[in-house]
Design an enzyme around this catalytic site. Structure first.
Site, PDB file in Angstrom:
ATOM      1  N   GLU A  89      -6.279  -6.874  -1.964  1.00 20.68           N
ATOM      2  CA  GLU A  89      -6.884  -6.867  -0.628  1.00 20.68           C
ATOM      3  C   GLU A  89      -8.333  -6.436  -0.739  1.00 20.68           C
ATOM      4  OE1 GLU A  89      -5.176  -4.843   2.682  1.00 20.68           O
ATOM      5  OE2 GLU A  89      -3.115  -5.269   2.086  1.00 20.68           O
TER       6      GLU A  89
ATOM      7  N   GLU B 290       0.837  -1.213   0.000  1.00 15.93           N
ATOM      8  CA  GLU B 290       0.000   0.000   0.000  1.00 15.93           C
ATOM      9  C   GLU B 290       0.871   1.262   0.000  1.00 15.93           C
ATOM     10  OE1 GLU B 290      -4.248  -1.449   1.823  1.00 15.93           O
ATOM     11  OE2 GLU B 290      -2.918  -0.352   3.171  1.00 15.93           O
TER      12      GLU B 290
END
Length: 457
Positions: free
Chosen positions: A274, A166
Site C-alpha cells: 500500500e 495491517e
C-alpha cells in the site's frame, strides 16, 4: 563484519574480479515482480455513477490499469459487513471476475473483520466475538478455506492471499485491547490457522496461492516479524508493508533499508503493498481529504509531476533494495454523489490516478516506467574441512551474518544486487568469527554471476 576489517591487497582483488567475470552462475530466474492497484471500490464507484476516461473514450477500471502496465489487482474482503453492500463475498466474487477478465492476477486481502482492519485496530467479526481463542482459530480457518474453495469452484482462485490486513496489533481483537501488547501465543494460533487454510485450499484446488503477511509502516515491521518468527509464525511467502509518509517516521531511504534487511533475514519476497500520494491538495467535494500537506515529502510537491516522481522513485528504491513490487491504494476512489460514513464524495479524490474530470493523471506513467533491476549474484567459498560458513557484508544492511548453504565442495549464498554496486564481503566458519575475518571488495556484474571468495582460514 565491521569497518575495521582488513582489506585484501589490490593485486588479489584484481585477480578476484577477473575470476568473477569468468565464473558463470547457475541459471537463475528472478522473483516475480508486482505492479499492483487496490481498486476494491470499483463496483461501488460504478454504482455511484463514476466515469473514467482516457482521452474521449470511457474506460473500465480493471482493463484500464492492465493496459497501463499493472499486472495484479488487490481486493479486500470483510467477513459480514452489514453496514455496506460491498467487500463482502458477493462483491469480491464480482471484482475477481472483472480482474481476471482483464488479465490481471489477484491478491485477496482478508481483513478478518466486519469493518476496516488496520494498524490501529483489529476488530473481531461479530460472529466470532464471544468464541474462545481455539474456536476463533477454527472459525478463521473455516472462513478462509471455505472462501477460497468457493472461489476456486468458479475458476477464481486468487494468486496471492493476505492473511490479515495491517496486522500490527493482535488480530481478531477489540478496541479495548488495541493498545495492549500482543499475546503471541494467541496471535500465532490465529495466524497459523489462516495460513494453513490457504495451504490446504491450495493443495486441493487449481493453484497454490502465495501467502502474504502485512504490516502498516516500516517503523515496526522488523520487530513484528522477529516476534512472529519467535512465536512460530514462519510459513509465508511474502512480506507486505504499507508506506504513507503521513503515518510513518521513516524516510523513503529508511524504508529501503528495512526492505533490504527483511529480504535477507526471511525466506520471503518483500513488497510495498500500500502506498499513495496526492497530485493536489485541493478537493472536489466537501468530504475531507485524508492526504494533504501533512503527507508531502520534500522534493515531491502535490502536483501531477510530483506524484509521478514519488511513485517512480519509490518503486525504483523498492526494486534496488531487493523488494519485488509496489501496489497503489486506491487509484479509482474518485468523487461521486454517493454518501459514505465520512461525508458525501471521496476522502481520496486528490490522491487517485484520475483527475477531477475522470482523466488519467501523470502518475499513471509509473506503471509503464522501465526500472533498473538487481541481478542474481552468488557468493561461493570452498568448504574444505569446515562444517559451516557464514557471510556478512555491507550489502546485508546490518542484518548480521547469514548462514551459507553447502553445495558440493562449496558453501554458497545467493542474493540479488544492483549491477555496478561495490560490495565488501567476508566469510568465516562461525557467525562470531566473521567480524574479524578479512574482507573482499567486489563489483557486481551486469549479468547473473558468481563471486568466488578466498578460502576460510
Amino acid at each position: 563484519m565491521s569497518g575495521h576489517l582488513r582489506k585484501l591487497g589490490l593485486g588479489l582483488i584484481a585477480s578476484l574480479m577477473a575470476s568473477t567475470a569468468a565464473v558463470a552462475a547457475e541459471p537463475a530466474k528472478g522473483p516475480k515482480t508486482y505492479l499492483g492497484v487496490d481498486i476494491s471500490y470499483a463496483n461501488e464507484m460504478d454504482d455511484c455513477g463514476a466515469v473514467y476516461r482516457s482521452g474521449d473514450k470511457t474506460v473500465e477500471q480493471y482493463q484500464f490499469f492492465k493496459d497501463a502496465g499493472s499486472n495484479i489487482a488487490r481486493i479486500r474482503l470483510w467477513n459480514d459487513p452489514q453496514w455496506t453492500n460491498y467487500s463482502n463475498i458477493a462483491d469480491v466474487t464480482k471484482s475477481i471476475k472483472r480482474a481476471k477478465a482483464a488479465g490481471l492476477q489477484v491478491l485477496l486481502d482478508f481483513h478478518y473483520s466486519d469493518d476496516w482492519a488496520d494498524g490501529d485496530k483489529q476488530l473481531a467479526p461479530k460472529a466470532w466475538e464471544k468464541l474462545s481463542t481455539p474456536d476463533q482459530a477454527k472459525a478463521l480457518y473455516a472462513f478462509t478455506y471455505d472462501t477460497l474453495t468457493k472461489l476456486d469452484a468458479q475458476g477464481l482462485m486468487p494468486d496471492l492471499v493476505q492473511v490479515g490486513n495491517e496486522t500490527n496489533g493482535e488480530i481478531v481483537s477489540s478496541l479495548a485491547k488495541a493498545k495492549d501488547p500482543i499475546n503471541w501465543e494467541r496471535n500465532a494460533l490465529l495466524f497459523n490457522a489462516g495460513i494453513k487454510a490457504v495451504r490446504d485450499a491450495g493443495a486441493k484446488g487449481s493453484k497454490n496461492p502465495r501467502v502474504m503477511l502485512h504490516i502498516a509502516q516500516p517503523d515496526t515491521v522488523e520487530d513484528w516479524f522477529a516476534a512472529a518468527a519467535k512465536a512460530g509464525v514462519t510459513d509465508y511467502d511474502m512480506i507486505g508493508i504499507s508506506y504513507y509518509s503521513k503515518w510513518s517516521k521513516r524516510s523513503m531511504a529508511q524504508l529501503g533499508e528495512s526492505i533490504n534487511r527483511l529480504r535477507h533475514t526471511y525466506a520471503a519476497d518483500v513488497v510495498v503493498v500500500e502506498t499513495s500520494y496526492p497530485f493536489t491538495t485541493e478537493g472536489a467535494d466537501s468530504s475531507p481529504n485524508l492526504l494533504g500537506e501533512d503527507s508531502l515529502i520534500a522534493g515531491y510537491p502535490a502536483t501531477q509531476e510530483g506524484q509521478k516522481k514519488y511513485l517512480i522513485d519509490l518503486t525504483q528504491l523498492v526494486f534496488a533494495s531487493g523488494g519485488t513490487g509496489v501496489f497503489y491504494w486506491e487509484p479509482a476512489w474518485v468523487s461521486t454523489k454517493c454518501k459514505t460514513r465520512w461525508g458525501t464524495g471521496s476522502n481520496w479524490e486528490n490522491s487517485t490516478l484520475f483527475d477531477f474530470k475522470g482523466q488519467p493523471v501523470e502518475g499513471i506513467k509509473w506503471l509503464s516506467t522501465t526500472y533498473a533491476m538487481p541481478v542474481e549474484t552468488t557468493f561461493r567459498v570452498a568448504a574444505g574441512d569446515k562444517a559451516s560458513a557464514f557471510i556478512d557484508g555491507d550489502f546485508l544492511g546490518g542484518a548480521g551474518p547469514r548462514p551459507m548453504v553447502r553445495e558440493g565442495s562449496d558453501f554458497v549464498y545467493r542474493t540479488r544486487l544492483m549491477p555496478g554496486a561495490s560490495v565488501t564481503v567476508a566469510t568465516a566458519p562461525t557467525a562470531a568469527a566473521v567480524e574479524a575475518a578479512s574482507a573482499v571488495t567486489a563489483t557486481i556484474s551486469a549479468k547473473p554471476s558468481a563471486v568466488r571468495l578466498p578460502a576460510q582460514p
